[in-house]
Motif scaffolding. Structure first.
Motif: not given
Length: 427
Positions: A346-350
């Protein structure tokens, strides 16, 4: 007690439905009738499951008689794909519940017929999309529902089928579009349904390219243009790179089939699962790339290839708040090199990346089979917070996308899903 009749005594019927009913769910479910065109399949079933010896068997034209005599409440449909619609419509006419193996049917026209029939019936159609129940696929659904990536904007899904598995579709009835709808229907409905379910959006338009590259008469690995060959008797198998990929010169085992238990096919009538994968009659595609547009703005980029060195998929789901990625290497025993363990990234936008190690369970299709069997034969799990068991509408949309992929690749133009379903609105 749920009184079940089984239409189509395929290997899938025996392993996915009949065996678990008898071994795990017999207190709530009883098999009261069997139907198949081939008497030898019936004999094989009695041999494999002697406890069913007293259960009567019927031929396809005896469906009404079977229902009347057995007082059935549920029909399991596991026959050849193109026959599904007949049993579903007859079952709904008798107000019976239907459990159908995917694909529900093989054309959008027949999908609409099923949905229309269901509206006037007391019966309900359930499509056994077991891939939804895979623990990784359930976790992806949960992450999206939690809002981890915000509004879904695009999906990249690339599916890889190796020649062990891929060839099996070209050695049997699947190679004929009139029987299977082609692989964009027979196989890819699994994948289109997953995407439709993950993002909870309806497909509206598809554009695609497709072709036949590895299999068929023009395949580069075809030893010659001789037609009507079978691996078990072929005089050219020792110069066939495909055959030698899975066999050696002293190997007495017949060419492998990913869908049939060894030795079972000998007990079927007029059934050869080892037809040459380079036959002239092969008319379906083995490679597709497609783009699908959804009603809430999401875009799917999809590809599938049936002649690759390993099996699995790569997935990315993008949203306004982040991205989910995962990669699966399927059937590790057939991959001749080390592969990483599957996780969900999972890659959050920030913020920082998270790697999720999913809790897994045993069983076919990544542990999905036992869970869908519980929902089918015990009732839907009341503790699950989201819908997972698929109905006729889900079956119809997955088929329409698959048919749209094929038609778009032939017509070189976008295909509208509502036109395939004749502007159908499900109520």
């Amino acid at each position: 007690m749920n009184r079940i009749v089984v239409c189509g005594l395929s290997n899938r019927a025996m392993q996915m439905f009949i065996k678990p009913i008898l071994t795990k769910y017999s207190q709530e479910n009883e098999i009261v009738g069997l139907l198949d065109l081939d008497e030898k399949r019936v004999e094989l079933l009695y041999e494999m499951f002697p406890e069913l010896a007293s259960v009567p068997s019927y031929r396809p034209e005896q469906f009404p008689e079977m229902i009347a005599q057995t007082e059935a409440t549920t029909v399991i449909v596991t026959s050849r794909d193109d026959t599904h619609v007949d049993y579903i419509l007859q079952g709904l006419k008798f107000d019976l519940d239907i459990i159908c193996e995917k694909p529900m049917v093989i054309t959008s026209h027949d999908a609409r017929r099923v949905m229309e029939a269901e509206k006037t019936s007391q019966g309900k159609v359930t499509v056994a999309f077991n891939y939804r129940y895979n623990p990784f696929h359930r976790k992806i659904k949960e992450l999206i529902l939690e809002g981890k990536i915000g509004k879904v904007t695009s999906i990249d899904l690339n599916w890889y089928i190796d020649t062990y598995h891929g060839a099996s579709y070209f050695k049997r009835w699947n190679r004929m579009r009139k029987h299977s709808g082609g692989l964009s229907v027979h196989k890819s409905t699994h994948h289109f349904d997953l995407v439709n379910w993950w993002i909870d959006q309806k497909p509206v338009e598809v554009f695609a390219y497709g072709d036949l590259h590895y299999y068929g008469k023009n395949g580069e690995e075809n030893p010659s243009q001789i037609d009507n060959r079978y691996c078990g008797t072929c005089k050219e198998k020792l110069i066939c790179n495909y055959y030698n990929r899975w066999n050696n010169r002293t190997n007495s085992v017949k060419v492998k089939d990913n869908h049939i238990k060894a030795g079972v096919e000998e007990k079927y009538t007029n059934y050869r699962p080892d037809a040459c994968i380079f036959d002239h009659e092969i008319e379906i595609e083995d490679t597709y790339v497609a783009t699908v547009k959804y009603d809430q703005g999401a875009l799917l980029s999809y590809s599938i290839n049936f002649s690759l060195p390993y099996e699995g998929y790569r997935l990315a789901v993008n949203g306004t708040k982040g991205r989910i990625e995962t990669q699966e290497f399927h059937e590790l025993s057939r991959i001749p090199f080390p592969v990483p363990e599957q996780t969900i990234d999972y890659f959050p936008l920030f913020g920082s990346k998270e790697s999720i190690h999913v809790v897994q369970n045993e069983g076919g299709h990544g542990g999905g089979d036992p869970l869908i069997q519980e929902d089918l034969f015990l009732g839907i799990d009341p503790h699950r917070s989201y819908e997972i068991l698929a109905g006729s509408e889900a079956g119809a949309y997955s088929i329409a996308v698959g048919e749209g992929v094929w038609k778009s690749s032939k017509q070189n133009q976008p295909i509208r899903i509502d036109q395939l379903l004749e502007n159908y609105i499900y109520e």
